[in-house]
Design a protein around this motif. Structure first.
Motif, short mmCIF file in Angstrom:
data_model
loop_
_atom_site.label_atom_id
_atom_site.label_comp_id
_atom_site.label_asym_id
_atom_site.label_seq_id
_atom_site.Cartn_x
_atom_site.Cartn_y
_atom_site.Cartn_z
N PRO A 163 0.08 -9.66 15.85
CA PRO A 163 -0.47 -8.45 16.45
C PRO A 163 -1.24 -7.64 15.41
CG PRO A 163 1.92 -8.25 16.20
CD PRO A 163 1.55 -9.65 15.80
N ASN A 164 -2.00 -6.66 15.86
CA ASN A 164 -2.73 -5.79 14.92
C ASN A 164 -1.76 -5.16 13.94
OD1 ASN A 164 -5.25 -6.28 16.04
ND2 ASN A 164 -4.95 -4.72 17.61
N GLY A 165 -2.13 -5.18 12.67
CA GLY A 165 -1.30 -4.58 11.64
C GLY A 165 -0.26 -5.52 11.06
N ALA A 166 -0.25 -6.77 11.50
CA ALA A 166 0.76 -7.73 11.03
C ALA A 166 0.58 -8.11 9.56
CB ALA A 166 0.73 -8.99 11.90
N GLY A 167 -0.65 -7.94 9.05
CA GLY A 167 -0.92 -8.31 7.65
C GLY A 167 -1.83 -9.52 7.52
N LYS A 168 -2.50 -9.89 8.61
CA LYS A 168 -3.34 -11.10 8.60
C LYS A 168 -4.53 -10.96 7.65
CE LYS A 168 -4.23 -10.74 13.05
NZ LYS A 168 -3.51 -9.48 13.33
N THR A 169 -5.28 -9.86 7.80
CA THR A 169 -6.48 -9.68 6.98
C THR A 169 -6.11 -9.55 5.51
OG1 THR A 169 -7.71 -8.67 8.79
CG2 THR A 169 -8.45 -8.13 6.55
N THR A 170 -5.06 -8.80 5.22
CA THR A 170 -4.62 -8.64 3.84
C THR A 170 -4.28 -10.00 3.23
OG1 THR A 170 -3.75 -6.47 4.44
CG2 THR A 170 -3.02 -7.38 2.35
N ALA B 177 2.61 -4.38 3.23
CA ALA B 177 1.74 -4.98 4.26
C ALA B 177 1.94 -6.48 4.35
CB ALA B 177 0.28 -4.65 3.97
N TYR C 82 0.88 -1.17 0.00
CA TYR C 82 0.00 0.00 0.00
C TYR C 82 0.91 1.21 0.00
CZ TYR C 82 -3.59 -3.29 1.59
OH TYR C 82 -4.45 -4.35 1.72
N1 LIG Z 1 -6.64 -0.70 2.13
C1 LIG Z 1 -5.52 -0.34 2.77
N2 LIG Z 1 -4.84 0.78 2.43
C2 LIG Z 1 -3.69 1.14 3.05
N3 LIG Z 1 -3.13 0.43 4.07
C3 LIG Z 1 -3.75 -0.69 4.45
C4 LIG Z 1 -4.97 -1.14 3.83
N4 LIG Z 1 -5.35 -2.29 4.43
C5 LIG Z 1 -4.42 -2.55 5.38
N5 LIG Z 1 -3.47 -1.60 5.39
C6 LIG Z 1 -2.27 -1.58 6.26
O1 LIG Z 1 -1.57 -2.79 6.04
C7 LIG Z 1 -1.07 -3.30 7.28
C8 LIG Z 1 -1.63 -4.68 7.51
O2 LIG Z 1 -3.02 -4.58 7.74
P1 LIG Z 1 -3.95 -5.82 8.02
O3 LIG Z 1 -3.75 -6.83 6.96
O4 LIG Z 1 -5.33 -5.30 8.21
O5 LIG Z 1 -3.34 -6.36 9.39
P2 LIG Z 1 -4.01 -7.27 10.52
O6 LIG Z 1 -5.23 -7.91 9.94
O7 LIG Z 1 -2.94 -8.23 10.90
O8 LIG Z 1 -4.33 -6.35 11.66
C9 LIG Z 1 -1.45 -2.30 8.34
O9 LIG Z 1 -0.37 -1.44 8.56
C10 LIG Z 1 -2.62 -1.56 7.73
O10 LIG Z 1 -2.72 -0.26 8.23
#
Ligand SMILES: Nc1ncnc2c1ncn2[C@@H]1O[C@H](COP(=O)(O)OP(=O)(O)O)[C@@H](O)[C@H]1O
Ligand SMILES: [Mg+2]
Length: 340
Positions: free
Chosen positions: A46-53, A27, A22
């Motif tokens: 932890p939060n922000g690790a990249g799990k959801t992505t 990420a 991003y």
């Molecule tokens: N659509 C997006 N645009 C910009 N940054 C993003 C977006 N989605 C996630 N991020 C960033 O990518 C990183 C990983 O996010 P995410 O996958 O949501 O982590 P997790 O699910 O582990 O908390 C974070 O720093 C988040 O802020």
């Protein structure tokens, strides 16, 4: 495969060299992983690790910048529709459906997918998630945990090969969290593979057959919970408060079995690969110096120690204090707070 640690099934998800950027932020930074059929696979970080992505790229909902992903043999880029049919994604029950009952929602989704929507099948799906007695209750009258379980039932409507759950227990109280764990096991025992994300170490340890530990977009360890814990040279943590004096760092390090020492005022913590020897040595050292040890505790190594060993940091953000799974974690949290 219903037992933890039994031989893996066939590969059902294969992820190689996955990257997502991003802007200037990477990420997801070169993730490789294989998920086998019939397992509960956890992505812990932890939060922000990249799990959801990572999860959403596997589901085909986000496009990777590099890397390949196959799900049930289908390529997520070129065979997106086949992937969609093979997977179940936990949906958020939205306000749109609030006036519908649990059974009506499942029927609606089954009809949308064009699959069996008979009362018997609706009952079966409600039974899977422990909501049979709520079949006629409106979705907005269900508790948070029941709504989460209903959304899992909706994700199961198309009999998916793999079910994806993104932080399914975040925000749930301990009782609801335990019920959801049972639902996940039931889903796995019925033959689906489950991939879930969590930032609760205890949840990953209890629920998952294998865990990918993620930090800053990378998988820093991947194994069974037991394998992860055995991979570090620490079996246990021994902690105590010292009265009438303190033992020196150097002296503590000489105690047999001791791998690491942390001293904070009158509070000591030893990480040990032989807790019995270390405990005896600590008691002897204390007696030699007429130091009294209070609040003496020994904890077996956990995923928390794995994360600490791999990253040098502890894991949960402080803001999570109200959202911890149980008393054990709360106690650990406050111990860390006191030590910090
Ligand atoms: N659509 C997006 N645009 C910009 N940054 C993003 C977006 N989605 C996630 N991020 C960033 O990518 C990183 C990983 O996010 P995410 O996958 O949501 O982590 P997790 O699910 O582990 O908390 C974070 O720093 C988040 O802020
Ligand atoms: Mg997330």
């Amino acid at each position: 495969m219903s037992e933890r640690g039994s031989a893996p099934g066939t590969p059902i998800i294969e992820v190689r060299g996955l990257i997502k950027r991003y802007g200037t932020l990477t990420a997801v930074d070169g993730v490789d992983l294989t998920v086998y059929s019939g397992e509960v696979f956890g992505i812990l970080g932890p939060n922000g690790a990249g799990k959801t992505t990572t999860l959403e790229m596997i589901e085909g909902l986000r496009q990777p910048d590099a890397g390949t992903i196959t799900v049930a043999g289908y390529d997520t880029r070129s065979q997106t529709e086949d992937v969609r049919r093979a997977i179940g994604v936990q949906l958020q029950t939205t306000a749109l459906f609030d006036y519908l009952s649990a059974a009506e929602l499942i029927k609606l989704f089954a009809d949308l997918y064009g699959v069996d929507s008979s009362p018997a099948r609706i009952d079966h799906l409600l039974g899977m998630v422990g909501l049979r007695e709520k079949r006629d209750a409106a979705a907005n009258q269900l508790s948070g945990g029941q709504q989460q379980r209903l959304s899992i039932a909706l994700g199961l409507v198309n009999d998916p090969i793999v079910v994806f759950l993104d932080e399914p227990t975040t925000g749930l109280d301990p009782a609801a969290r335990r019920e959801l764990w049972q639902t996940v096991r039931d889903v796995r025992n019925q033959g689906s593979t489950v991939v879930l994300t969590t930032h609760y170490m205890e949840e990953a340890e209890i629920l998952c057959d294998r865990i990918a530990v993620m930090d800053h977009g990378r998988v820093i360890a991947l194994d069974t919970p037991v394998g992860l814990i055995e991979s570090i040279d620490v079996e246990a943590t021994i902690s105590a408060r010292m009265r009438n004096g303190t033992l020196a760092d150097r002296e503590l390090r000489e105690i047999p079995g001791t791998q690491d020492v942390s001293l904070n005022g009158d509070q000591l913590e030893l990480r040990s690969d032989n807790p019995q020897l270390t405990l005896i040595g600590l008691l002897e050292a204390a007696r030699t110096h007429s130091i009294e040890l209070t609040e003496l505790r020994s904890n077996q190594a956990s995923l928390e120690d794995v994360f600490l060993t791999l990253t040098g940091r502890s894991f949960e953000p402080l803001s999570d204090a109200t959202d911890l799974p149980d008393e054990t974690e709360k106690r650990r949290f406050w111990q860390r707070r006191k030590a910090a």
